[in-house]
Design a protein around this motif. Structure first.
Motif, PDB file in Angstrom:
ATOM      1  N   UNK A  11       0.830  -1.206   0.000  1.00 47.16           N
ATOM      2  CA  UNK A  11       0.000   0.000   0.000  1.00 47.16           C
ATOM      3  C   UNK A  11       0.865   1.256   0.000  1.00 47.16           C
ATOM      4  N   UNK A  12       1.962   1.214   0.758  1.00 48.49           N
ATOM      5  CA  UNK A  12       2.853   2.372   0.810  1.00 48.49           C
ATOM      6  C   UNK A  12       3.481   2.614  -0.557  1.00 48.49           C
ATOM      7  N   UNK A  13       3.892   1.563  -1.224  1.00 48.63           N
ATOM      8  CA  UNK A  13       4.462   1.689  -2.569  1.00 48.63           C
ATOM      9  C   UNK A  13       3.443   2.225  -3.556  1.00 48.63           C
ATOM     10  N   UNK A  14       2.199   1.780  -3.412  1.00 48.48           N
ATOM     11  CA  UNK A  14       1.143   2.251  -4.295  1.00 48.48           C
ATOM     12  C   UNK A  14       0.861   3.734  -4.058  1.00 48.48           C
ATOM     13  N   UNK A  19       1.209   9.252  -5.916  1.00 50.51           N
ATOM     14  CA  UNK A  19       1.669  10.617  -5.683  1.00 50.51           C
ATOM     15  C   UNK A  19       2.546  11.103  -6.831  1.00 50.51           C
ATOM     16  N   UNK A  20       3.465  10.278  -7.303  1.00 50.44           N
ATOM     17  CA  UNK A  20       4.325  10.653  -8.428  1.00 50.44           C
ATOM     18  C   UNK A  20       3.512  10.872  -9.703  1.00 50.44           C
ATOM     19  N   UNK A  22       0.360  11.809  -9.827  1.00 54.54           N
ATOM     20  CA  UNK A  22      -0.390  13.044  -9.628  1.00 54.54           C
ATOM     21  C   UNK A  22       0.496  14.268  -9.825  1.00 54.54           C
ATOM     22  N   UNK A  23       1.706  14.233  -9.288  1.00 51.91           N
ATOM     23  CA  UNK A  23       2.634  15.358  -9.437  1.00 51.91           C
ATOM     24  C   UNK A  23       3.031  15.527 -10.900  1.00 51.91           C
ATOM     25  N   UNK A  24       3.255  14.421 -11.609  1.00 52.61           N
ATOM     26  CA  UNK A  24       3.657  14.518 -13.011  1.00 52.61           C
ATOM     27  C   UNK A  24       2.535  15.057 -13.891  1.00 52.61           C
ATOM     28  N   UNK A  25       1.291  14.923 -13.456  1.00 53.21           N
ATOM     29  CA  UNK A  25       0.179  15.481 -14.226  1.00 53.21           C
ATOM     30  C   UNK A  25       0.142  16.997 -14.135  1.00 53.21           C
ATOM     31  N   UNK A  26       0.613  17.562 -13.037  1.00 51.00           N
ATOM     32  CA  UNK A  26       0.548  19.004 -12.846  1.00 51.00           C
ATOM     33  C   UNK A  26       1.763  19.736 -13.418  1.00 51.00           C
ATOM     34  N   UNK A  27       2.859  19.045 -13.589  1.00 48.07           N
ATOM     35  CA  UNK A  27       4.065  19.671 -14.113  1.00 48.07           C
ATOM     36  C   UNK A  27       4.407  19.053 -15.458  1.00 48.07           C
ATOM     37  N   UNK A  28       4.580  19.906 -16.446  1.00 56.17           N
ATOM     38  CA  UNK A  28       4.945  19.393 -17.761  1.00 56.17           C
ATOM     39  C   UNK A  28       6.171  20.149 -18.262  1.00 56.17           C
ATOM     40  N   UNK A  29       6.888  19.508 -19.146  1.00 59.24           N
ATOM     41  CA  UNK A  29       8.083  20.099 -19.730  1.00 59.24           C
ATOM     42  C   UNK A  29       7.780  20.394 -21.188  1.00 59.24           C
ATOM     43  N   UNK A  30       8.050  21.611 -21.602  1.00 58.74           N
ATOM     44  CA  UNK A  30       7.836  21.996 -22.986  1.00 58.74           C
ATOM     45  C   UNK A  30       9.029  21.528 -23.810  1.00 58.74           C
ATOM     46  N   UNK A  31       8.762  20.787 -24.879  1.00 59.60           N
ATOM     47  CA  UNK A  31       9.852  20.258 -25.694  1.00 59.60           C
ATOM     48  C   UNK A  31       9.650  20.662 -27.149  1.00 59.60           C
ATOM     49  N   UNK A  32      10.709  21.032 -27.794  1.00 63.95           N
ATOM     50  CA  UNK A  32      10.696  21.310 -29.222  1.00 63.95           C
ATOM     51  C   UNK A  32      11.323  20.111 -29.916  1.00 63.95           C
TER      52      UNK A  32
END
Length: 88
Positions: A11-14, A19-20, A22-32
């Motif tokens: 459960x802790x691993x899940x 969490x990772x 969810x965090x990756x959904x809010x932060x994105x990297x702009x790439x060309x």
């Protein structure tokens, strides 16, 4: 077979994975990701015909692997479950 310690660690691993994600959904990297020649060719033309052709080519190249994987998956499904229907 399943101890409380193993279930708790799972459960802790899940939670960490969730969490990772969810965090990756809010932060994105702009790439060309366009090469210099493609960018110059598409920016120089005003009508947009060539840009449309490049976009169609990208969609075509993207769709082919999905179609192949789907066809292989369907063939495996038919091989695995097709013979069971005939036996009944």
């Amino acid at each position: 077979m399943f101890s409380k310690e193993k279930i708790g660690k799972g459960r802790k691993g899940m939670r960490v994975v969730l969490l990772l994600l969810l965090v990756s959904c809010f932060f994105s990297v702009d790439a060309n990701a366009q090469c210099a020649m493609c960018r110059a060719a598409l920016e120089s033309e005003e009508s947009g015909v060539q840009a449309g052709a490049v976009n169609d080519g990208i969609v075509y190249l993207m769709a082919i692997p999905y179609i192949l994987v789907g066809a292989i998956g369907y063939a495996i499904y038919r091989l695995k479950y097709g013979s069971k229907r005939k036996e009944k």
